[in-house]
Design a protein around this motif. Structure first.
Motif, PDB file in Angstrom:
ATOM      1  N   MET A   7       0.827  -1.208   0.000  1.00 39.28           N
ATOM      2  CA  MET A   7       0.000   0.000   0.000  1.00 39.28           C
ATOM      3  C   MET A   7       0.867   1.266   0.000  1.00 39.28           C
ATOM      4  SD  MET A   7      -2.975  -1.026  -0.452  1.00 39.28           S
ATOM      5  CE  MET A   7      -3.708   0.589  -0.388  1.00 39.28           C
ATOM      6  N   LYS A   8       1.959   1.243   0.729  1.00 35.07           N
ATOM      7  CA  LYS A   8       2.857   2.397   0.727  1.00 35.07           C
ATOM      8  C   LYS A   8       3.435   2.615  -0.675  1.00 35.07           C
ATOM      9  CE  LYS A   8       6.459   4.719   3.285  1.00 35.07           C
ATOM     10  NZ  LYS A   8       7.331   4.711   4.440  1.00 35.07           N
ATOM     11  N   GLY A   9       3.797   1.535  -1.342  1.00 35.98           N
ATOM     12  CA  GLY A   9       4.297   1.628  -2.712  1.00 35.98           C
ATOM     13  C   GLY A   9       3.252   2.196  -3.655  1.00 35.98           C
ATOM     14  N   ARG A  10       2.000   1.756  -3.501  1.00 38.16           N
ATOM     15  CA  ARG A  10       0.919   2.266  -4.347  1.00 38.16           C
ATOM     16  C   ARG A  10       0.689   3.751  -4.112  1.00 38.16           C
ATOM     17  NH1 ARG A  10      -3.206  -1.271  -6.698  1.00 38.16           N
ATOM     18  NH2 ARG A  10      -4.497   0.580  -6.447  1.00 38.16           N
ATOM     19  N   VAL A  11       0.714   4.155  -2.855  1.00 35.08           N
ATOM     20  CA  VAL A  11       0.513   5.574  -2.539  1.00 35.08           C
ATOM     21  C   VAL A  11       1.630   6.412  -3.158  1.00 35.08           C
ATOM     22  CG1 VAL A  11       0.546   7.273  -0.660  1.00 35.08           C
ATOM     23  CG2 VAL A  11      -0.859   5.206  -0.455  1.00 35.08           C
ATOM     24  N   LEU A  12       2.863   5.951  -2.995  1.00 37.93           N
ATOM     25  CA  LEU A  12       3.999   6.698  -3.544  1.00 37.93           C
ATOM     26  C   LEU A  12       3.916   6.818  -5.064  1.00 37.93           C
ATOM     27  CD1 LEU A  12       6.843   5.255  -1.322  1.00 37.93           C
ATOM     28  CD2 LEU A  12       6.031   7.627  -1.328  1.00 37.93           C
ATOM     29  N   SER A  13       3.406   5.794  -5.717  1.00 35.24           N
ATOM     30  CA  SER A  13       3.326   5.833  -7.180  1.00 35.24           C
ATOM     31  C   SER A  13       2.123   6.622  -7.686  1.00 35.24           C
ATOM     32  CB  SER A  13       3.310   4.422  -7.765  1.00 35.24           C
ATOM     33  OG  SER A  13       2.119   3.762  -7.424  1.00 35.24           O
ATOM     34  N   SER A  14       1.169   6.904  -6.814  1.00 32.43           N
ATOM     35  CA  SER A  14      -0.033   7.610  -7.257  1.00 32.43           C
ATOM     36  C   SER A  14      -0.080   9.078  -6.818  1.00 32.43           C
ATOM     37  CB  SER A  14      -1.283   6.888  -6.757  1.00 32.43           C
ATOM     38  OG  SER A  14      -1.345   6.952  -5.350  1.00 32.43           O
ATOM     39  N   ALA A  30       8.035  -5.776  -0.261  1.00 34.22           N
ATOM     40  CA  ALA A  30       6.803  -6.511   0.007  1.00 34.22           C
ATOM     41  C   ALA A  30       6.819  -7.869  -0.691  1.00 34.22           C
ATOM     42  CB  ALA A  30       5.598  -5.688  -0.453  1.00 34.22           C
ATOM     43  N   LEU A  31       7.288  -7.887  -1.934  1.00 37.97           N
ATOM     44  CA  LEU A  31       7.353  -9.125  -2.700  1.00 37.97           C
ATOM     45  C   LEU A  31       8.297 -10.129  -2.040  1.00 37.97           C
ATOM     46  CD1 LEU A  31       6.367 -10.457  -5.368  1.00 37.97           C
ATOM     47  CD2 LEU A  31       8.461  -9.582  -6.405  1.00 37.97           C
ATOM     48  N   GLU A  32       9.463  -9.664  -1.649  1.00 39.74           N
ATOM     49  CA  GLU A  32      10.441 -10.546  -1.011  1.00 39.74           C
ATOM     50  C   GLU A  32       9.902 -11.104   0.301  1.00 39.74           C
ATOM     51  OE1 GLU A  32      13.890  -8.047  -0.749  1.00 39.74           O
ATOM     52  OE2 GLU A  32      14.428  -8.358  -2.843  1.00 39.74           O
ATOM     53  N   LEU A  33       9.249 -10.272   1.079  1.00 37.20           N
ATOM     54  CA  LEU A  33       8.690 -10.714   2.354  1.00 37.20           C
ATOM     55  C   LEU A  33       7.578 -11.738   2.141  1.00 37.20           C
ATOM     56  CD1 LEU A  33       8.703 -10.458   5.409  1.00 37.20           C
ATOM     57  CD2 LEU A  33       7.219  -8.462   5.189  1.00 37.20           C
TER      58      LEU A  33
END
Length: 93
Positions: A7-14, A30-33
């Motif tokens: 979600m943090k990644g999505r917010v940063l990209s939007s 997130a993917l690695e985790l």
């Protein structure tokens, strides 16, 4: 935690002035985790977001490989909204 990072990644990209590099860092974390935890459903959901980011940055091959890898963790014939979304995105790439 994978969902929080996603979600943090999505917010940063939007954001109006997106921070694609920071978004990518969070999505990769997130993917690695999710992979370490064996959370295939989270892995797929994160892979979709990361693949969209890659495609937007003209990294279509990386996006395809990522989606193919994430979809490989599911039994053929499985049908969820995330599987359909990933398959559709893969077809567009």
């Amino acid at each position: 935690m994978p969902e929080l990072l996603r979600m943090k990644g999505r917010v940063l990209s939007s954001l109006p002035q997106p921070s694609s590099d920071a978004a990518e860092v969070h999505l990769v974390q997130a993917l690695e985790l999710s992979r370490r935890r064996g959370a295939t459903a989270w892995e797929l959901r994160i892979a979709i977001d990361l693949a969209e980011l890659f495609a937007g940055r003209r990294r279509r091959k990386a996006a395809k490989l990522l989606l193919q890898s994430a979809l490989g963790g599911f039994v053929e014939g499985s049908d969820t909204a995330d599987i359909r979304a990933a398959t559709e995105l893969l077809g567009m790439l």
